[in-house]
Design an enzyme around this catalytic site. Sequence first.
Site, PDB file in Angstrom:
ATOM      1  N   VAL A   1       0.703  -1.193   0.014  1.00 39.86           N
ATOM      2  CA  VAL A   1       0.123   0.281  -0.077  1.00 39.86           C
ATOM      3  C   VAL A   1       0.889   1.156  -0.137  1.00 39.86           C
ATOM      4  CG1 VAL A   1      -1.734   1.237   1.562  1.00 39.86           C
ATOM      5  CG2 VAL A   1      -2.075  -1.018   0.925  1.00 39.86           C
ATOM      6  N   GLU A   2       1.964   1.171   0.734  1.00 39.51           N
ATOM      7  CA  GLU A   2       2.665   2.456   0.770  1.00 39.51           C
ATOM      8  C   GLU A   2       3.626   2.650  -0.486  1.00 39.51           C
ATOM      9  OE1 GLU A   2       6.207   4.523   3.369  1.00 39.51           O
ATOM     10  OE2 GLU A   2       5.592   2.595   4.358  1.00 39.51           O
ATOM     11  N   THR A   3       3.970   1.516  -0.966  1.00 39.19           N
ATOM     12  CA  THR A   3       4.690   1.620  -2.254  1.00 39.19           C
ATOM     13  C   THR A   3       3.860   2.016  -3.316  1.00 39.19           C
ATOM     14  OG1 THR A   3       6.089  -0.126  -1.670  1.00 39.19           O
ATOM     15  CG2 THR A   3       5.974   0.138  -4.000  1.00 39.19           C
TER      16      THR A   3
ATOM     17  N   GLU B   1       3.380   5.574  -2.758  1.00 42.94           N
ATOM     18  CA  GLU B   1       4.455   6.604  -3.120  1.00 42.94           C
ATOM     19  C   GLU B   1       4.790   6.558  -4.460  1.00 42.94           C
ATOM     20  OE1 GLU B   1       6.525   8.422  -1.383  1.00 42.94           O
ATOM     21  OE2 GLU B   1       5.494   7.935   0.635  1.00 42.94           O
TER      22      GLU B   1
END
Length: 167
Positions: free
Chosen positions: A58-60, A63
């Site tokens: 999710v963070e990737t 970003e």
Amino acid sequence: PKATGLAEHGLPLKTIGDAFHLRNHLIEMLELASVERDANERRRLLTFVVSGAGFAGVETACEIAGLARDALRVYPRLRRSEVRVVLLNPGKRILPAMHEELARRAQRKMRRWRIEIRHGVRVGSVSAGTVQLADGSAIATRTLVATTGLGPSPLVTSLGLELSRGR
């Protein structure tokens, strides 16, 4: 089972070095797309696929969407509508370790950022230009970031510590 071609064509995201490599790869894809005349290849270059919908995936995906959005100021020939970020989730919801309402909130925000989330989907195989999904569909891309099954760092593994669900 590991997807065929993942080691050769997928980008791992486990170390700081992997993150720098991914950033450089993303910039390269934007550079190439900004001068690409073939519409299909341009779409392939601007499609970024992330496998795994835990914290790292999710963070990737977020970003990547943010980097692409910010970088478009430098690439006037590219439009935001051309950038596609796809999060592949083998489960039923993103962020399974989080409270369900927080995960739903994160998913709503991701959709506002134009991140496409595909639930119940696993990577079957990967080539230099395509991610073949286990359900038979395919995504034309030059970027697959693999965040599934990362496990602990080799250093932690070598310490012989007790792990909980691979962590």
